[in-house]
Design a protein around this motif. Structure first.
Motif, short mmCIF file in Angstrom:
data_model
loop_
_atom_site.label_atom_id
_atom_site.label_comp_id
_atom_site.label_asym_id
_atom_site.label_seq_id
_atom_site.Cartn_x
_atom_site.Cartn_y
_atom_site.Cartn_z
N GLU A 117 0.84 -1.20 0.00
CA GLU A 117 0.00 0.00 0.00
C GLU A 117 0.88 1.25 0.00
O GLU A 117 1.96 1.24 0.60
CB GLU A 117 -0.88 -0.01 1.25
CG GLU A 117 -1.99 0.98 1.27
CD GLU A 117 -2.93 0.78 2.48
OE1 GLU A 117 -3.68 1.72 2.75
OE2 GLU A 117 -2.88 -0.28 3.12
N ILE A 118 0.41 2.29 -0.65
CA ILE A 118 1.10 3.59 -0.64
C ILE A 118 0.05 4.66 -0.40
O ILE A 118 -0.93 4.75 -1.13
CB ILE A 118 1.83 3.87 -1.98
CG1 ILE A 118 2.85 2.77 -2.29
CG2 ILE A 118 2.51 5.24 -1.94
CD1 ILE A 118 3.48 2.87 -3.68
N GLU A 119 0.25 5.44 0.66
CA GLU A 119 -0.68 6.52 1.01
C GLU A 119 0.08 7.84 1.05
O GLU A 119 1.24 7.89 1.43
CB GLU A 119 -1.29 6.28 2.39
CG GLU A 119 -2.08 5.00 2.52
CD GLU A 119 -2.51 4.77 3.96
OE1 GLU A 119 -3.10 5.69 4.57
OE2 GLU A 119 -2.24 3.67 4.48
N ASP A 120 -0.60 8.92 0.70
CA ASP A 120 0.00 10.25 0.79
C ASP A 120 0.08 10.70 2.25
O ASP A 120 -0.81 10.41 3.05
CB ASP A 120 -0.83 11.26 0.00
CG ASP A 120 -0.72 11.05 -1.50
OD1 ASP A 120 0.37 10.68 -1.97
OD2 ASP A 120 -1.73 11.24 -2.20
N LEU A 121 1.15 11.41 2.57
CA LEU A 121 1.32 12.07 3.86
C LEU A 121 1.55 13.56 3.62
O LEU A 121 2.00 13.95 2.53
CB LEU A 121 2.53 11.50 4.61
CG LEU A 121 2.46 10.07 5.11
CD1 LEU A 121 3.80 9.65 5.71
CD2 LEU A 121 1.34 9.90 6.14
N ALA A 122 1.29 14.36 4.63
CA ALA A 122 1.57 15.79 4.55
C ALA A 122 3.07 16.01 4.35
O ALA A 122 3.88 15.11 4.59
CB ALA A 122 1.10 16.49 5.81
N ASN A 123 3.44 17.20 3.94
CA ASN A 123 4.85 17.59 3.80
C ASN A 123 5.61 16.78 2.75
O ASN A 123 6.75 16.39 2.97
CB ASN A 123 5.57 17.52 5.16
CG ASN A 123 4.93 18.41 6.18
OD1 ASN A 123 4.63 19.57 5.90
ND2 ASN A 123 4.69 17.88 7.37
N ASN A 124 4.96 16.51 1.62
CA ASN A 124 5.59 15.79 0.51
C ASN A 124 6.04 14.39 0.89
O ASN A 124 7.13 13.94 0.52
CB ASN A 124 6.78 16.57 -0.06
CG ASN A 124 6.37 17.88 -0.66
OD1 ASN A 124 5.31 17.98 -1.28
ND2 ASN A 124 7.18 18.90 -0.46
N GLY A 125 5.18 13.69 1.63
CA GLY A 125 5.54 12.36 2.07
C GLY A 125 4.58 11.29 1.58
O GLY A 125 3.49 11.57 1.08
N ILE A 126 5.04 10.06 1.71
CA ILE A 126 4.19 8.90 1.48
C ILE A 126 4.42 7.91 2.62
O ILE A 126 5.50 7.85 3.20
CB ILE A 126 4.45 8.20 0.13
CG1 ILE A 126 5.92 7.75 -0.01
CG2 ILE A 126 4.01 9.07 -1.04
CD1 ILE A 126 6.21 6.89 -1.26
N VAL A 128 4.37 3.94 3.17
CA VAL A 128 4.40 2.71 2.40
C VAL A 128 4.25 1.53 3.35
O VAL A 128 4.94 1.46 4.37
CB VAL A 128 5.72 2.57 1.61
CG1 VAL A 128 5.70 1.32 0.74
CG2 VAL A 128 5.98 3.81 0.76
N THR A 129 3.33 0.63 3.01
CA THR A 129 3.18 -0.62 3.74
C THR A 129 3.84 -1.72 2.92
O THR A 129 3.47 -1.95 1.76
CB THR A 129 1.70 -0.96 3.98
OG1 THR A 129 1.09 0.11 4.69
CG2 THR A 129 1.56 -2.25 4.79
N PHE A 130 4.83 -2.35 3.51
CA PHE A 130 5.57 -3.43 2.87
C PHE A 130 5.15 -4.76 3.51
O PHE A 130 5.12 -4.87 4.74
CB PHE A 130 7.08 -3.27 3.07
CG PHE A 130 7.66 -2.02 2.47
CD1 PHE A 130 8.03 -1.98 1.14
CD2 PHE A 130 7.84 -0.88 3.25
CE1 PHE A 130 8.59 -0.84 0.59
CE2 PHE A 130 8.40 0.26 2.71
CZ PHE A 130 8.77 0.29 1.37
N ALA A 151 7.60 5.89 6.50
CA ALA A 151 7.24 7.22 6.01
C ALA A 151 8.44 7.78 5.28
O ALA A 151 9.55 7.83 5.81
CB ALA A 151 6.86 8.14 7.18
N LEU A 152 8.23 8.15 4.02
CA LEU A 152 9.29 8.69 3.19
C LEU A 152 8.92 10.09 2.74
O LEU A 152 7.76 10.36 2.45
CB LEU A 152 9.48 7.79 1.96
CG LEU A 152 9.72 6.31 2.23
CD1 LEU A 152 9.72 5.51 0.92
CD2 LEU A 152 11.01 6.07 2.99
N TYR A 153 9.92 10.97 2.69
CA TYR A 153 9.68 12.38 2.36
C TYR A 153 10.61 12.83 1.26
O TYR A 153 11.81 12.57 1.29
CB TYR A 153 9.85 13.26 3.59
CG TYR A 153 8.83 12.96 4.65
CD1 TYR A 153 7.61 13.60 4.66
CD2 TYR A 153 9.10 12.02 5.64
CE1 TYR A 153 6.66 13.31 5.63
CE2 TYR A 153 8.15 11.71 6.61
CZ TYR A 153 6.94 12.36 6.58
OH TYR A 153 5.99 12.07 7.54
#
Length: 154
Positions: A117-126, A128-130, A151-153
């Motif tokens: 799964e990949i979801e958007d996060l605030a502050n230009n982040g995603i 990711v569920t691995f 969480a990746l930014y």
């Protein structure tokens, strides 16, 4: 296998539902187990007392902590892919985690991973569920099966 390299999140999103390359094999030696025991203060004899484990353990050797295999997920993921635009990554958490098989000292481990799964996060982040499976060389059952969230930014 060589890690996949993505330019940015847009390119990485194409991996949704797909498997990342499996990483290298890592030998889990007694020094690693002892270091983990010291760091976590979990010095149960099954992990650190080689002589007692050889005599009394059903595994006939020391075994790594289950949480040690989980803690290796970040490193093992690093070997399967990178995203050039990422400025920072954080461990976000874990969902279901199981340890179906003990990891005897000197076992070799590697990980198989699917981007679940990949979801958007605030502050230009995603986020990711691995879906991660840590394999033990020569064993049918894995050492660890877990959903790992990062969480990746950019």
């Amino acid at each position: 296998m060589k890690p996949l390299v993505f330019e940015n999140f847009k390119e990485f999103r194409l991996m949704l539902g797909k498997q990342l390359p499996s990483g290298n094999w890592y030998i889990v030696n007694q020094q690693m187990i002892n270091d983990f025991a010291n760091a976590t203060l979990d010095k149960q004899w099954i992990h650190v007392d080689e002589k007692r484990a050889a005599k009394e353990s059903p595994f006939k050797s020391t075994v790594a902590h289950g949480f040690m295999s989980v803690s290796m997920i970040s490193k093992l993921l690093e070997e399967s892919f990178s995203i050039k635009s990422v400025k920072m990554g954080l461990n976000y958490g874990l969902n279901k985690v199981r340890f179906p098989n003990p990891v005897p000292v000197n076992s070799e481990l590697r990980m198989h991973t699917v981007v679940k799964e990949i979801e958007d996060l605030a502050n230009n982040g995603i986020k990711v569920t691995f879906s991660c499976t840590i394999e033990i060389k020569g064993q049918e059952k894995p050492a660890c099966v877990a959903e790992f969230l990062a969480a990746l930014y950019e």
